[in-house]
Design a protein around this motif. Structure first.
Motif, PDB file in Angstrom:
ATOM      1  N   VAL A 189       0.991  -1.129  -0.075  1.00 24.25           N
ATOM      2  CA  VAL A 189      -0.013  -0.049  -0.050  1.00 24.25           C
ATOM      3  C   VAL A 189       0.855   1.115  -0.071  1.00 24.25           C
ATOM      4  N   SER A 190       0.483   1.966  -0.842  1.00 21.37           N
ATOM      5  CA  SER A 190       1.677   3.512  -1.191  1.00 21.37           C
ATOM      6  C   SER A 190       0.917   4.347  -2.029  1.00 21.37           C
ATOM      7  N   ALA A 191       1.504   5.800  -1.651  1.00 18.44           N
ATOM      8  CA  ALA A 191       1.152   6.821  -2.877  1.00 18.44           C
ATOM      9  C   ALA A 191       2.321   6.803  -3.667  1.00 18.44           C
ATOM     10  N   ASP A 192       3.261   6.070  -3.549  1.00 16.76           N
ATOM     11  CA  ASP A 192       4.580   6.496  -4.431  1.00 16.76           C
ATOM     12  C   ASP A 192       4.872   5.476  -5.508  1.00 16.76           C
ATOM     13  N   PHE A 193       3.843   4.799  -5.938  1.00  9.98           N
ATOM     14  CA  PHE A 193       4.084   3.849  -7.316  1.00  9.98           C
ATOM     15  C   PHE A 193       4.104   4.743  -8.514  1.00  9.98           C
ATOM     16  N   ARG A 194       4.949   5.843  -8.605  1.00 15.48           N
ATOM     17  CA  ARG A 194       5.087   6.577  -9.533  1.00 15.48           C
ATOM     18  C   ARG A 194       6.379   7.400  -9.850  1.00 15.48           C
ATOM     19  N   SER A 195       6.263   8.268 -10.382  1.00 17.96           N
ATOM     20  CA  SER A 195       7.468   9.189 -10.540  1.00 17.96           C
ATOM     21  C   SER A 195       7.906   9.646  -9.348  1.00 17.96           C
ATOM     22  N   HIS A 196       8.665   8.905  -8.412  1.00 15.79           N
ATOM     23  CA  HIS A 196       9.114   9.119  -6.956  1.00 15.79           C
ATOM     24  C   HIS A 196      10.174   8.101  -6.527  1.00 15.79           C
ATOM     25  N   PRO A 197      11.084   8.599  -5.699  1.00 16.12           N
ATOM     26  CA  PRO A 197      12.228   7.672  -5.352  1.00 16.12           C
ATOM     27  C   PRO A 197      11.862   6.622  -4.835  1.00 16.12           C
ATOM     28  N   VAL A 198      10.696   6.312  -4.197  1.00 18.38           N
ATOM     29  CA  VAL A 198      10.103   4.976  -3.613  1.00 18.38           C
ATOM     30  C   VAL A 198      10.187   4.220  -4.848  1.00 18.38           C
ATOM     31  N   SER A 199       9.656   4.368  -5.973  1.00 19.61           N
ATOM     32  CA  SER A 199       9.702   3.566  -7.184  1.00 19.61           C
ATOM     33  C   SER A 199      10.684   3.078  -7.588  1.00 19.61           C
ATOM     34  N   ASN A 200      12.038   3.759  -7.361  1.00 16.07           N
ATOM     35  CA  ASN A 200      13.304   3.047  -7.738  1.00 16.07           C
ATOM     36  C   ASN A 200      13.517   1.820  -7.014  1.00 16.07           C
ATOM     37  N   PHE A 201      12.962   1.863  -5.636  1.00 17.82           N
ATOM     38  CA  PHE A 201      13.358   0.712  -4.898  1.00 17.82           C
ATOM     39  C   PHE A 201      12.458  -0.372  -5.117  1.00 17.82           C
ATOM     40  N   VAL A 202      11.059  -0.003  -5.319  1.00 20.56           N
ATOM     41  CA  VAL A 202      10.206  -1.076  -5.362  1.00 20.56           C
ATOM     42  C   VAL A 202      10.049  -1.882  -6.749  1.00 20.56           C
ATOM     43  N   GLU A 203      10.552  -1.006  -7.661  1.00 23.08           N
ATOM     44  CA  GLU A 203      10.438  -1.678  -9.120  1.00 23.08           C
ATOM     45  C   GLU A 203      11.193  -2.913  -8.983  1.00 23.08           C
ATOM     46  N   PRO A 204      12.483  -3.027  -9.051  1.00 21.05           N
ATOM     47  CA  PRO A 204      13.201  -4.211  -8.777  1.00 21.05           C
ATOM     48  C   PRO A 204      12.452  -5.439  -8.053  1.00 21.05           C
ATOM     49  N   LEU A 205      11.900  -5.006  -6.999  1.00 21.77           N
ATOM     50  CA  LEU A 205      11.152  -6.018  -6.307  1.00 21.77           C
ATOM     51  C   LEU A 205      10.011  -6.646  -7.044  1.00 21.77           C
ATOM     52  N   LEU A 206       9.161  -5.693  -7.466  1.00 26.35           N
ATOM     53  CA  LEU A 206       8.106  -6.115  -8.349  1.00 26.35           C
ATOM     54  C   LEU A 206       8.385  -7.102  -9.669  1.00 26.35           C
ATOM     55  N   ALA A 207       9.328  -6.631 -10.272  1.00 28.86           N
ATOM     56  CA  ALA A 207       9.981  -7.264 -11.559  1.00 28.86           C
ATOM     57  C   ALA A 207      10.422  -8.577 -11.326  1.00 28.86           C
ATOM     58  N   HIS A 208      11.021  -8.997  -9.898  1.00 25.74           N
ATOM     59  CA  HIS A 208      12.000 -10.139  -9.887  1.00 25.74           C
ATOM     60  C   HIS A 208      10.979 -11.129  -8.892  1.00 25.74           C
ATOM     61  N   ILE A 209      10.034 -10.585  -8.048  1.00 29.05           N
ATOM     62  CA  ILE A 209       9.357 -11.439  -7.212  1.00 29.05           C
ATOM     63  C   ILE A 209       8.985 -12.770  -7.708  1.00 29.05           C
ATOM     64  N   ASN A 210       9.102 -13.826  -6.992  1.00 25.02           N
ATOM     65  CA  ASN A 210       8.594 -15.220  -7.636  1.00 25.02           C
ATOM     66  C   ASN A 210       7.142 -15.287  -7.440  1.00 25.02           C
ATOM     67  N   SER A 211       6.516 -15.237  -8.743  1.00 28.56           N
ATOM     68  CA  SER A 211       5.208 -15.332  -8.838  1.00 28.56           C
ATOM     69  C   SER A 211       4.515 -16.686  -8.520  1.00 28.56           C
ATOM     70  N   ASP A 212       5.435 -17.680  -8.521  1.00 29.43           N
ATOM     71  CA  ASP A 212       5.016 -19.168  -8.109  1.00 29.43           C
ATOM     72  C   ASP A 212       4.798 -19.160  -6.553  1.00 29.43           C
ATOM     73  N   LEU A 213       5.516 -18.404  -6.013  1.00 24.54           N
ATOM     74  CA  LEU A 213       5.378 -18.454  -4.302  1.00 24.54           C
ATOM     75  C   LEU A 213       4.462 -17.348  -3.833  1.00 24.54           C
ATOM     76  N   PHE A 214       4.395 -16.321  -4.477  1.00 20.77           N
ATOM     77  CA  PHE A 214       3.614 -15.217  -3.890  1.00 20.77           C
ATOM     78  C   PHE A 214       2.753 -14.534  -5.011  1.00 20.77           C
ATOM     79  N   GLU A 215       1.728 -14.336  -4.373  1.00 22.61           N
ATOM     80  CA  GLU A 215       0.438 -13.385  -4.931  1.00 22.61           C
ATOM     81  C   GLU A 215       0.416 -12.235  -4.640  1.00 22.61           C
TER      82      GLU A 215
END
Length: 221
Positions: free
Chosen positions: A156-182
């Protein structure tokens, strides 16, 4: 009101046009100058925003929105040490407003004349004021469904956008194991931008919930 609508829609040119018209019609009203300051702010014209905000403060010295606009204008023009007192005035006249306190805390992070201990103290004070509201909230008791192999994770966040937070969360979203986590993303920011569009394509369960009251949101998560 039209100026405010275009401010919220982040359309600076139209916002400025209507805000100037309002000032010309009612130059004695602080609200018209406050809106003009906000319109110049989203247009990234801090010096004009400062002038309009100072006029609003002069008319209505206890107007927290005008003080916040002034703080933003000073911060955005590089005058951090001047912005903090303006933010502090906004908090003084609206002590229960979380957004105004957040602006104040954000300004403190850039100030040279405050100690780390003072910054920490003010953040703890923020927590003491608002954490109680969360503590009093009765959240539903979610039980892990052991029949499913994947664990549900929500962000939950207001920073999934052009914001420093997205620089950190994008690699996580891109590489999280979808077989283990929804993965579920609950985006509480109302305006979309290219970064948000990119992130939303990485997550199959993306929820735009910016229009929901927090008390409604927690019942639907």
């Amino acid at each position: 009101n039209l100026a405010d609508v275009f401010i919220q829609a982040h359309q600076p040119e139209k916002a400025i046009d209507f805000a100037v018209a309002a000032v010309n019609l009612a130059p004695e009203q602080a609200t018209t100058w406050t809106n003009l300051g906000a319109a110049y702010d989203i247009a990234w014209r801090p010096w004009e925003s400062e002038r309009a905000s100072r006029r609003a403060v002069a008319i209505s010295p206890k107007n927290p929105a005008a003080w916040t606009n002034l703080g933003n204008a000073l911060k955005n023009s590089g005058r951090i040490d001047e912005s903090v007192p303006a933010y502090r005035e906004a908090v003084r006249y609206a002590p229960g407003n979380a957004m105004l306190r957040s602006n104040y805390l954000f300004g403190l992070l850039y100030a040279d004349d405050v100690s780390p201990e003072f910054v920490a103290k003010e953040h703890f004070a923020y927590g003491g004021l608002f954490e109680q509201r969360i503590a009093e909230t009765k959240f539903p008791k979610n039980k892990l469904n052991k029949s499913k192999s994947r664990l549900k994770i929500g962000f939950v966040s207001a920073d999934f956008r052009s914001h420093p937070v997205s620089n950190f969360v994008e690699p996580l979203l891109a590489h999280i194991n979808s077989d283990l986590f929804e993965v579920h993303v609950f985006n509480v920011y109302k305006r979309r931008d290219p970064v948000m569009e990119r992130l939303s394509k990485m997550v199959p369960c993306w929820h735009d919930v910016g229009d929901l009251d927090p008390s409604v949101l927690h019942k639907n998560i």
